[in-house]
Write a protein that holds these residues in place. Structure first.
Motif, short mmCIF file in Angstrom:
data_model
loop_
_atom_site.label_atom_id
_atom_site.label_comp_id
_atom_site.label_asym_id
_atom_site.label_seq_id
_atom_site.Cartn_x
_atom_site.Cartn_y
_atom_site.Cartn_z
N ARG A 14 0.83 -1.19 0.00
CA ARG A 14 0.00 0.00 0.00
C ARG A 14 0.87 1.25 0.00
NH1 ARG A 14 -5.62 -0.76 -0.24
NH2 ARG A 14 -5.91 -2.92 0.23
N VAL A 33 -9.71 1.74 -3.35
CA VAL A 33 -9.17 0.88 -4.40
C VAL A 33 -9.61 -0.58 -4.28
CG1 VAL A 33 -7.18 2.34 -4.88
CG2 VAL A 33 -6.97 0.50 -3.21
N ARG A 150 -3.80 3.48 -1.63
CA ARG A 150 -3.36 3.34 -3.02
C ARG A 150 -2.47 2.13 -3.18
NH1 ARG A 150 0.10 7.10 -4.58
NH2 ARG A 150 0.48 7.96 -2.53
#
Length: 161
Positions: A14, A33, A150
């Motif tokens: 991550r 995500v 992310r």
């Protein structure tokens, strides 16, 4: 060197973003995500934290976790109506300093945890909301949140001579 070739690789680690919340504003909607999101919050003093999981960036429909110093309350929001779903007593959940938590929202389950511990789990079989965004509410004092949401892409360059 005559040519540069590149390759892209997806990797599961991550990547994190720092969110500095002020009493005057919330974080705004942040696209998720996948089905699990991790975040760390730095509390200057014991106070509650509001985390919203929403269906769209402009709607409040979804779920609200009200995380206090010793308890967590989960609400479902639909068309501005808030329904309390579950309350869990969990002393020390938000002490002063850094605390890392995670949220998981798959199938009909909505789960809040920390490390290997599930703090609150609710199976919303009546009216499960499809979650796509997270938003942190307005704090009463400045708060720093590290949101790890992310997934990165690693680009590797190979130089050929």
């Amino acid at each position: 060197m005559k040519m540069a070739l590149s390759s892209r690789f997806n990797f599961a680690e991550r990547q994190c973003d720092i969110i500095n919340l002020l009493p005057s504003n919330d974080s705004g909607p942040i696209a998720l995500v996948d089905n699990t999101v991790m975040f760390s919050v730095n509390m200057a003093r014991q106070e509650s934290l509001e985390v919203r999981l929403t269906t769209t960036p402009t709607s409040d429909d979804g779920y609200i976790f009200e995380i206090g110093a010793s308890d967590v309350t989960l609400f479902r929001v639909q068309s501005t109506n808030e329904t309390s779903l579950k309350v869990k007593n969990f002393p020390g959940i938000l002490d002063v300093g850094w605390r890392t938590l995670w949220l998981d929202y798959r199938c009909t389950s909505v789960i809040l945890g920390s490390g290997n511990t599930v703090i609150l789990k609710y199976n919303d079989t009546d009216n499960h909301q499809m979650i796509h965004f997270i938003k942190f509410g307005k704090p009463s004092t400045d708060q720093t949140i590290l949101l790890c949401n992310r997934q990165g892409i690693l680009v590797v360059l190979f130089f050929v001579s």
